[in-house]
Design a protein around this motif. Structure first.
Motif, short mmCIF file in Angstrom:
data_model
loop_
_atom_site.label_atom_id
_atom_site.label_comp_id
_atom_site.label_asym_id
_atom_site.label_seq_id
_atom_site.Cartn_x
_atom_site.Cartn_y
_atom_site.Cartn_z
N GLY A 9 0.74 -1.18 -0.07
CA GLY A 9 -0.20 0.12 0.00
C GLY A 9 0.78 1.43 0.13
N PHE A 10 2.14 1.16 0.22
CA PHE A 10 3.02 2.40 0.05
C PHE A 10 4.05 2.24 -1.03
N LYS A 11 3.83 3.16 -2.01
CA LYS A 11 4.72 3.25 -3.32
C LYS A 11 6.02 4.07 -3.22
N ASP A 12 6.95 3.40 -3.52
CA ASP A 12 8.20 4.21 -3.76
C ASP A 12 8.18 5.22 -4.86
N VAL A 13 7.87 6.59 -4.67
CA VAL A 13 7.69 7.48 -5.56
C VAL A 13 8.83 7.61 -6.58
N ALA A 14 10.27 7.63 -5.77
CA ALA A 14 11.20 7.61 -6.86
C ALA A 14 11.22 6.76 -8.10
N LYS A 15 10.90 5.47 -7.64
CA LYS A 15 10.79 4.30 -8.51
C LYS A 15 9.68 4.49 -9.45
#
Length: 238
Positions: free
Chosen positions: A207-213
């Protein structure tokens, strides 16, 4: 596609990008700044990405260029109506065993309907013949990998199974698409493919996305636009 129709050159500029499984308010706002067309919110108690506790205001305050999608698994019509009314969502994704008639009923209630089709291990292209009943009853199909969970398993199915896809229903690819798959997505571009769905392989936790990726992947995807025609969406037939 009819013999008289000419294939349409895919345009990555028109690629629908759906980022699914969001539930953290701050992470949702950060991801929305990447301008995806769709953000998916899963309303299923068995999912580690269940968004049922999310404040509806977070969804209602999304930027106008982002369309929220409510994802359900074998939910009843009253359950769908209750949740979508509270969250102000008009696009639904049905990720269970919902039959064509149920999809049609939801469309008549004013929803845009995406029907997920789970591809089991060992499937061959003959499964495409089973999709005919959905013609005219859904707005889009989403092909995902069958796994232990209804979605978000992180594995790809054999995309070549769609090489002979000829239904006039646009579809999205889902299941195991990750940060290093830009070339695989490029090779998968063909008439009928409307977009891709990103989820577990861009997460630091469920549920928590890696914004940089995500940002890096989106930049790579948009770099493919430079020498493409701009006459019409690639999922439309000639």
């Amino acid at each position: 596609m009819k013999q008289s129709e000419k294939p349409v050159t895919p345009r990555h500029a028109d690629m629908m990008l759906k980022i699914c499984g969001m539930r953290d308010p701050e992470n949702i706002m950060s991801v929305s700044c990447l301008t995806p067309m769709l953000i998916g919110f899963i309303f299923h108690a068995g999912s580690p990405r269940n968004a049922e506790g999310l404040d509806p205001k977070i969804v209602k305050d999304l930027p106008p260029y982002v369309r929220p999608v409510a994802v359900f698994v074998n939910a009843t019509a009253p359950e769908i109506i209750d949740i979508t009314t509270r969250y102000g969502i008009r696009v639904i994704q049905l990720h269970g065993e919902e039959p064509p008639q149920f999809c049609s009923d939801m469309r008549r209630r004013g929803f845009a309907v995406i029907k997920a089709i789970k591809i089991p291990a060992g499937a061959d292209s003959s499964f495409l013949s089973l999709l005919e009943p959905y013609r005219g009853n859904v707005d889009m199909l989403l092909f995902d990998t069958s796994g232990k969970a209804p979605g978000g398993n992180g594995y790809k199915f054999d995309w070549s199974l769609l090489d002979n896809y000829s239904l006039d229903i646009p579809y999205m690819l889902s299941g195991g698409i990750g940060p290093d798959d830009i070339n695989a997505v490029k090779e998968a571009m063909k008439p009928g493919l409307a977009g891709i769905d990103l989820n577990s392989r861009f997460e630091t936790s469920p549920g928590f996305k890696d914004v940089a990726k995500l940002s890096n992947f989106i930049i790579q995807l948009r770099k493919l636009n430079e020498h493409e025609p701009i006459d019409r969406p690639f999922w439309e037939k000639a």
